[in-house]
Enzyme design. Sequence first.
Site, PDB file in Angstrom:
ATOM      1  N   GLU A   3      11.486 -12.414  -1.849  1.00  0.00           N
ATOM      2  CA  GLU A   3      10.246 -13.128  -1.571  1.00  0.00           C
ATOM      3  C   GLU A   3      10.299 -14.497  -2.225  1.00  0.00           C
ATOM      4  O   GLU A   3      10.801 -14.644  -3.342  1.00  0.00           O
ATOM      5  CB  GLU A   3       9.031 -12.368  -2.110  1.00  0.00           C
ATOM      6  N   CYS A 210       3.717 -10.554  -0.634  1.00  0.00           N
ATOM      7  CA  CYS A 210       2.402 -11.127  -0.303  1.00  0.00           C
ATOM      8  C   CYS A 210       2.526 -12.416   0.495  1.00  0.00           C
ATOM      9  O   CYS A 210       1.630 -12.755   1.263  1.00  0.00           O
ATOM     10  CB  CYS A 210       1.613 -11.364  -1.585  1.00  0.00           C
ATOM     11  N   GLU A 342       1.316  -4.170   1.563  1.00  0.00           N
ATOM     12  CA  GLU A 342       0.229  -3.872   0.613  1.00  0.00           C
ATOM     13  C   GLU A 342      -1.157  -4.038   1.247  1.00  0.00           C
ATOM     14  O   GLU A 342      -2.078  -4.570   0.626  1.00  0.00           O
ATOM     15  CB  GLU A 342       0.320  -4.793  -0.610  1.00  0.00           C
TER      16      GLU A 342
END
Length: 347
Positions: A3, A210, A342
Amino acid sequence: FFEDINSAADGGLYAELVRNRDFEDPGDPKNSWSAKPAWKLYRLTKKDELQGEPLHLVTDQPLSKNNPHHLVLTQNEVLSNTGWDGIPVKSGLYDFSFYANQLAGEKNQIAVMLVADDGTVMAENKIKLNGPGWIRYALTLNTVPKKKTPEESSVKNCRLQLVVKKEGKVGVDMISLFPHDTYKGHGMRKDLAETIAELHPKFVRFPGGCMDHGQGVSNIYRWKETIGPWQDRVPAPNIWNYHQTRGLGFYEYFQFCEDIGAEPLPVVAAGVPCQNSLPDANGLAGQQGGIPMKDMPQYVQDILDLIEWANGDPSTSKWAKMRADAGHPAPFHLKMIGVGNEDQIST
């Protein structure tokens, strides 16, 4: 699992040494992403002293509609970039490139240098411009020492400097510096890529985390914005509030997986942004209701196009042809796609 967090892509695995090479700026004072960190502009005085100048970005006559911001330089202006906390330079070759547009004056020259903190010029070369219109130029900077040992020639905190030598105006954009020696010649930082390869991962999940489902609906990561020529990729802030040039895009992710013998596992957002997103223009925070249903057919098609881009036949598929044009006519043999990250999905 990879990420872009803590500068893991630009400034990390991606071997680009120039920070904010595209000069893009969202123009939003509330956003911490800016084009100006790492850049400084000076003017040479008659006493050969450097005087600081403001960095004014312009958008007229852009290199690309997706990257409209660029800088215009004049004679005796010195543009410098310090990368991420200084550009580390070792004995060897470095590949420099940029786009330039001579806006006024005769054919100009631009000096390109790597300069240490103490003023020592580690390498120098020059580019002769070919006139008006955006043109890509490239050269090699050689830091191999003539008298010092390779260890003595290593400097942690260098800066890249560009100096316009003649009268006139020159637009510059997409200023780039790579070590000549990257992992398998594909633009990844060799030491980090080799370390990952030695873990022998069976698969690599990317591009997030995220960052994948982003800061609000408008910031969901869209793979189509990350392929094609650098200047036509769409830069974006990520949820960690810094700039992604998208130089490390889906083509590079897939190629890296292939280089280390791992299966690619691209992850797409599940139609909703991060549940921790800040309020949007309507005051909706968290997942903000997700992508409107009227836009979902196109969003689903984008994912189907991803499969076609990765696995399709370039002779029959426009998406597969883009892969082939980038240098990979053979399919990437994509087998898996991840959906969501998530997600705390409510009604």
